[in-house]
Motif scaffolding. Structure first.
Motif, short mmCIF file in Angstrom:
data_model
loop_
_atom_site.label_atom_id
_atom_site.label_comp_id
_atom_site.label_asym_id
_atom_site.label_seq_id
_atom_site.Cartn_x
_atom_site.Cartn_y
_atom_site.Cartn_z
N LEU A 307 0.87 -1.16 -0.11
CA LEU A 307 0.04 -0.04 -0.06
C LEU A 307 0.95 1.41 0.04
N VAL A 308 1.96 1.29 0.61
CA VAL A 308 3.02 2.43 0.80
C VAL A 308 3.70 2.42 -0.49
N LEU A 309 4.18 1.39 -1.02
CA LEU A 309 5.35 1.61 -2.17
C LEU A 309 4.56 1.45 -3.40
N LEU A 310 3.22 1.15 -3.77
CA LEU A 310 2.63 1.30 -5.33
C LEU A 310 2.74 2.49 -5.45
N PRO A 311 1.95 3.67 -4.81
CA PRO A 311 2.24 5.00 -5.57
C PRO A 311 3.51 5.50 -5.41
N VAL A 312 4.54 5.38 -4.50
CA VAL A 312 5.71 5.87 -4.56
C VAL A 312 6.48 5.24 -5.56
N LEU A 313 6.30 3.97 -6.13
CA LEU A 313 7.28 3.61 -6.95
C LEU A 313 6.39 3.91 -8.58
N GLY A 314 5.27 4.33 -8.29
CA GLY A 314 4.55 4.44 -9.71
C GLY A 314 3.94 3.42 -10.41
N LEU A 315 3.74 2.48 -9.46
CA LEU A 315 2.92 1.17 -10.12
C LEU A 315 1.72 1.40 -10.33
N THR A 316 0.95 2.44 -9.87
CA THR A 316 -0.58 2.52 -10.32
C THR A 316 -0.51 2.86 -11.63
N TRP A 317 0.62 3.42 -12.31
CA TRP A 317 0.58 3.71 -13.64
C TRP A 317 0.59 2.46 -14.62
N VAL A 318 0.69 1.30 -14.27
CA VAL A 318 0.31 -0.08 -14.87
C VAL A 318 -1.04 -0.12 -15.72
N CYS A 319 -1.89 0.63 -14.57
CA CYS A 319 -3.21 0.63 -15.19
C CYS A 319 -3.37 1.42 -16.54
N GLY A 320 -2.48 2.30 -16.88
CA GLY A 320 -2.35 2.87 -18.25
C GLY A 320 -2.52 2.08 -19.37
N VAL A 321 -1.47 1.02 -19.09
CA VAL A 321 -1.50 0.00 -20.03
C VAL A 321 -2.85 -0.80 -20.76
N LEU A 322 -3.72 -0.86 -19.72
CA LEU A 322 -4.81 -1.34 -19.83
C LEU A 322 -6.26 -0.43 -20.10
N VAL A 323 -5.88 0.88 -20.33
CA VAL A 323 -7.01 1.90 -20.71
C VAL A 323 -7.84 1.62 -21.82
N HIS A 324 -7.00 1.00 -22.89
CA HIS A 324 -7.74 0.92 -24.20
C HIS A 324 -8.55 -0.17 -24.08
N LEU A 325 -8.45 -1.26 -23.09
CA LEU A 325 -9.27 -2.46 -23.15
C LEU A 325 -10.80 -2.08 -22.76
N SER A 326 -10.93 -1.04 -21.80
CA SER A 326 -12.26 -0.61 -21.29
C SER A 326 -12.15 0.83 -20.58
N ILE A 327 -13.45 1.41 -20.72
CA ILE A 327 -13.58 2.56 -19.96
C ILE A 327 -13.43 2.77 -18.56
N VAL A 328 -13.55 1.51 -17.92
CA VAL A 328 -13.58 1.47 -16.60
C VAL A 328 -12.12 1.75 -16.00
N TRP A 329 -11.16 0.90 -17.20
CA TRP A 329 -9.72 1.20 -16.65
C TRP A 329 -9.38 2.55 -16.76
N ALA A 330 -9.85 3.49 -17.49
CA ALA A 330 -9.56 4.92 -17.69
C ALA A 330 -9.99 5.69 -16.32
N TYR A 331 -10.93 5.32 -15.76
CA TYR A 331 -11.60 5.91 -14.55
C TYR A 331 -10.59 5.37 -13.38
N VAL A 332 -10.24 4.17 -13.45
CA VAL A 332 -9.26 3.69 -12.44
C VAL A 332 -8.07 4.36 -12.38
N PHE A 333 -7.55 4.55 -13.78
CA PHE A 333 -6.26 5.02 -13.96
C PHE A 333 -6.13 6.43 -13.53
N ILE A 334 -7.09 7.32 -13.76
CA ILE A 334 -7.24 8.66 -13.33
C ILE A 334 -7.41 8.74 -11.84
#
Length: 340
Positions: A307-334
Motif C-alpha cells: 500500500l505504501v510503495l505502490l504509489p511511491v514507485l509509480g506502479l499505479t501507472w500500470v493501469c495506463g497499459v489497460l486503458v484501451h481495453l475498457s472505459i472502466v480502466w480509464a476511470y481507475v487510472f485517473i
C-alpha cells in the motif's frame, strides 16, 4: 486503425499552352465530407490519382510531390508540385469513446490533477517549513514531488495551449521532460529502497550524484534525442502531447515500462524481506501465538509495504497499459494517479 478513405471532393487541374498540357504547381483547399465517416478521423493526407501506378486497376492514390499546408477541422489546404486529379484522404480510426465519456474523463483528469497538485505543493512546503532532517530519502522525495507537481500543472494548462502551435510544442516538450523526470525519480525511489534491502558498496555522496544523473540527466537526454530525431512529427494533431500515430510515443512509453518493471521487481523483493522479518519477529516475541494470529501478522506485513510503495514507485501507472481495453480502466487510472 481501420484504413484511409477519400474525405473530400475529387478535383482536376490542367494547364494548356499551344494545345499542349504542361505541368505546374497547384495550391488547393478542399472541404471534408465526414458525415459518412462516424469514426475518429486523424491526419488528412494530400494525394493525387496516379494512372501509372497499378495500370491493371486503372491507377491508385499517391502522395509524391504533395504536402499538407494547413489543416482545419472542416477543411485542408494542400500543395502539389504538378497538375493532375487531386483529393484529400482521411485516415480513419475506430472511435473508442463517445463525446460524453471524453468530456467526463477530461473533467476528472483536471479535478484529479488539481487536487494532486495542491497536495504535492503542501507536502513540498511542509518538507521545507517543518525542517525535516536532511537525508537521501527526503532529497529523493522532494525531487519526485517537484517533477510530479510541474508535470500536473502543465497537464492542466495543455488544453489551453493547443490553440497556439509554438506554445503547444513547448508544453509538449516540457510535459515529456517532467513526466519522464517523475518516472526517473520513481526509479530512484526503487533504487534507494534496494540499497536499504541489499548491501551496496557505495558511499552516500556517490549515490546521490548517481541519483541526480538518473533523475534529471536521463530525462534531458531522452527528450533531447527525441526532439533531434523526430522534430517534425513530435506533437500530436489534436493534443499537446507526443504523437501516438508515430514511434515518437515510445520515447515515453518505452522508458516508463522499463522503470515499472524494475520497480515491480524491487517491490516483490522488499515484500519478501518484510514478510520474512515479520515472521521471525513474531516467533521471537510471541512463540505460542495461534496460527490465525501468525497469518494475520504476515498478511499485514505484506499489505503494508504494498500500500505504501505502490504509489511511491509509480506502479499505479500500470493501469495506463489497460486503458484501451475498457472505459472502466480509464476511470481507475485517473483516480489512482490523482491520489499518488
Amino acid at each position: 486503425y481501420l484504413g484511409t478513405a477519400v474525405g473530400t471532393a475529387v478535383i482536376s487541374s490542367a494547364l494548356l499552352s499551344d494545345y499542349q498540357e504542361i505541368s505546374t504547381s497547384v495550391r488547393y483547399r478542399l472541404q471534408h465530407h465526414v458525415q459518412d465517416l462516424p469514426d475518429k478521423l486523424v491526419g488528412p493526407i494530400c494525394a493525387f490519382w496516379n494512372f501509372s501506378l497499378s495500370p491493371d486497376a486503372g491507377g491508385m492514390w499517391s502522395t509524391t510531390g504533395c504536402s499538407v499546408v494547413t489543416s482545419l477541422p472542416d477543411s485542408t489546404a494542400c500543395f502539389c508540385n504538378h497538375t493532375t486529379n487531386f483529393a484529400v484522404l482521411l485516415q480513419v480510426y475506430e472511435m473508442q469513446r463517445n463525446t460524453k465519456e471524453e468530456l467526463t474523463l477530461q473533467t476528472l483528469t483536471f479535478i484529479g490533477c488539481g487536487v494532486s497538485f495542491c497536495a504535492l505543493i503542501a507536502t513540498f512546503i511542509l518538507f521545507l517549513a517543518v525542517g525535516v532532517p536532511k537525508s537521501e530519502r527526503t532529497t529523493v522525495h522532494k525531487n519526485l514531488i517537484f517533477a510530479l507537481a510541474a508535470a500536473e500543472a502543465l497537464l492542466m494548462f495543455s488544453e489551453l495551449a493547443k490553440t497556439n502551435q509554438v506554445v503547444c510544442f513547448t508544453v509538449t516538450a516540457c510535459l515529456h521532460l517532467f513526466f519522464m523526470a517523475a518516472f526517473s525519480w520513481m526509479l530512484v525511489e526503487g533504487l534507494l529502497l534496494w540499497s536499504k534491502v541489499v548491501a551496496v558498496n557505495m558511499s552516500e555522496d556517490r549515490r546521490m550524484k548517481f541519483y541526480y544523473v538518473t533523475g534529471w540527466g536521463l530525462p534531458v537526454v531522452i527528450v533531447g534525442v527525441t526532439l533531434a530525431t523526430s522534430f517534425n512529427k513530435y506533437v500530436a494533431d489534436n493534443h499537446c502531447w507526443l504523437n501516438v500515430q508515430t514511434n515518437v510515443i515510445w520515447a515515453f512509453v518505452g522508458p516508463v515500462l522499463f522503470i515499472l518493471a524494475v520497480n515491480t521487481f524491487v517491490l516483490l523483493r522488499v515484500v519478501m524481506v518484510t514478510v520474512s522479518s515479520a515472521r521471525r519477529r513474531s516467533k521471537m516475541l510471541t512463540p505460542n501465538s495461534s496460527l490465525e494470529k501468525q497469518i494475520g501478522i504476515q498478511i499485514w506485513a505484506t499489505a503494508k509495504p504494498v500500500l505504501v510503495l505502490l504509489p511511491v514507485l509509480g506502479l499505479t501507472w500500470v493501469c495506463g497499459v489497460l486503458v484501451h481495453l475498457s472505459i472502466v480502466w480509464a476511470y481507475v487510472f485517473i483516480v489512482l494517479n490523482s491520489l499518488q
